[in-house]
Write a protein that holds these residues in place. Structure first.
Motif, PDB file in Angstrom:
ATOM      1  N   ILE A 164       0.853  -1.192   0.000  1.00  8.93           N
ATOM      2  CA  ILE A 164       0.000   0.000   0.000  1.00  8.93           C
ATOM      3  C   ILE A 164       0.886   1.238   0.000  1.00  8.93           C
ATOM      4  N   GLU A 166      -0.250   4.572  -0.258  1.00  5.64           N
ATOM      5  CA  GLU A 166      -1.119   5.751  -0.169  1.00  5.64           C
ATOM      6  C   GLU A 166      -0.355   6.984   0.279  1.00  5.64           C
ATOM      7  N   SER A 172      -4.921   8.160  -8.025  1.00  2.00           N
ATOM      8  CA  SER A 172      -5.098   6.794  -8.512  1.00  2.00           C
ATOM      9  C   SER A 172      -6.014   6.723  -9.720  1.00  2.00           C
ATOM     10  N   THR A 274       0.301  -3.925 -10.890  1.00  2.00           N
ATOM     11  CA  THR A 274      -1.064  -3.570 -10.494  1.00  2.00           C
ATOM     12  C   THR A 274      -1.988  -4.784 -10.498  1.00  2.00           C
ATOM     13  N   GLU A 275      -1.708  -5.745 -11.358  1.00  2.00           N
ATOM     14  CA  GLU A 275      -2.522  -6.965 -11.418  1.00  2.00           C
ATOM     15  C   GLU A 275      -1.640  -8.149 -11.793  1.00  2.00           C
ATOM     16  N   LYS A 296       1.071  -7.378  -5.835  1.00  2.00           N
ATOM     17  CA  LYS A 296       0.316  -6.222  -6.305  1.00  2.00           C
ATOM     18  C   LYS A 296       0.628  -5.016  -5.416  1.00  2.00           C
ATOM     19  N   TYR A 297       0.377  -3.834  -5.959  1.00  2.00           N
ATOM     20  CA  TYR A 297       0.475  -2.624  -5.149  1.00  2.00           C
ATOM     21  C   TYR A 297      -0.717  -1.730  -5.451  1.00  2.00           C
ATOM     22  N   ARG A 298      -1.038  -0.887  -4.493  1.00  2.00           N
ATOM     23  CA  ARG A 298      -2.106   0.092  -4.654  1.00  2.00           C
ATOM     24  C   ARG A 298      -1.579   1.465  -4.262  1.00  2.00           C
ATOM     25  N   TYR A 300      -3.496   3.785  -3.351  1.00  2.00           N
ATOM     26  CA  TYR A 300      -4.504   4.325  -2.439  1.00  2.00           C
ATOM     27  C   TYR A 300      -4.765   3.275  -1.363  1.00  2.00           C
ATOM     28  N   PRO A 302      -7.150   0.847   0.089  1.00  4.94           N
ATOM     29  CA  PRO A 302      -8.429   0.228  -0.284  1.00  4.94           C
ATOM     30  C   PRO A 302      -9.421   0.250   0.881  1.00  4.94           C
TER      31      PRO A 302
END
Length: 325
Positions: A164, A166, A172, A274-275, A296-298, A300, A302
């Protein structure tokens, strides 16, 4: 002048040490006081076999009495915090006084006992401030690790899925380039290292590797002092592909051959994407190489439901992939 500087340093050290001792002593006394108050509240409730409504009314009355006698700090909300604190740490010797009351208020909200102890120890070992602790609890820092921590560290214990980011404050809803994410991670290196986990130290960005026939540049290089090995990170803004896996496999082999010292353990490679296409993962070297990972990374944080789902999916897939080992 040197004598005066030496005198100043010695006196300054004495003052600093004394203040630290006074803080630790005062903090310990406060933590023990709150623990004892929590113990008395819990024992009183148990002896009276209070139902929820009556217990709440009783606590409100108690808060009013204490407030009149001792002022702020003993309102109903804080008394509830003290009760939760005692229930979370019913044995006083388990409480580590290096942490503040705010640390314990946050840790007491964690449901699982083992995780409460882990968050306490991680906060001490990594010197997490309360803001960092709150963020890590909110992002399920412990649950995102592929496998639980054991006495003998292994690579999967240090790999998260998802990561994460963020804290980068990148939008995003627009497509970011790999370079922009990489630059943002370097600009927020402290937060990035914290998210990576225990024992990571930054080594290089775009590290240049020269072979007999070509030049290569590795996005990010770290060293982990617990695993005693280098960790290579490659950033991808899209879905994981065969070429990405092959490239990281080559980087790891090259690093083991050209950079790894004799007393280092084998290099680890992490592809951040991302996927992930699970078919590609299953039928690639990722499924058989214990030193290669794709996470994976985000950009934001979640929602809780999405985060739980991501964690559960990746945990199940990892366990299925490694159940024959």
């Amino acid at each position: 002048m040197e004598i005066q500087n030496s005198l100043f340093k010695n006196i300054a050290q004495i003052i600093s040490d004394a203040r630290q001792t006074a803080y630790r002593s005062g903090n310990s006394i406060m933590l023990r006081m709150y623990w004892e108050i929590g113990r008395l509240i819990v024992e009183d409730e148990q002896q009276g076999s209070y139902k929820a409504q009556y217990g709440k009314a009783s606590l409100k009355n108690l808060a009013g009495q204490l407030g009149l006698e001792f002022g702020k700090g003993f309102d109903e909300r804080n008394l509830n915090n003290m009760r939760a604190y005692y229930r979370s740490f019913p044995i006083w010797n388990a409480v580590r006084t290096e942490l503040s009351w705010t640390h314990y208020r946050l840790i007491s909200r964690v449901e699982e006992e083992q995780q409460r102890l882990q968050y306490m120890l991680l906060s001490i070992d990594n010197q997490w401030d309360t803001r960092t602790l709150q963020r890590n609890i909110q992002t399920q820092y412990l649950n995102r690790t592929l496998v639980p921590t054991t006495a003998h560290p292994t690579p999967p214990q240090f790999i998260k899925d998802p990561y994460i980011f963020e804290f980068l404050n990148l939008p995003s809803d627009t497509r970011q380039t790999e370079n922009s994410i990489e630059s943002a991670l370097i600009n927020h290196l402290r937060e990035f290292l914290m998210e990576m986990g225990k024992g990571f130290a930054f080594v290089a960005r775009q590290q240049h590797i020269i072979t007999d026939t070509a030049d290569f540049y590795i996005d990010l290089v770290f060293y982990n002092f617990y695993l005693k090995c280098f960790v290579l990170v490659d950033l991808k803004t899209g879905k994981l592909g065969h070429a990405d896996i092959g490239q990281m496999d080559m980087y790891v082999r090259m690093y083991n051959d050209l950079k790894k010292q004799a007393d280092d353990n084998p290099t680890i490679g992490i592809i951040l994407c991302t996927e992930k296409d699970e078919t590609i993962v299953k039928y690639s070297v990722l499924s058989e190489n214990e030193y290669l990972f794709a996470s994976k990374y985000r950009l934001y944080l979640p929602k809780e439901e999405e985060l739980v789902q991501l964690i559960e999916q990746d945990r199940i897939k990892f366990e299925l992939d490694h159940e024959k080992e």
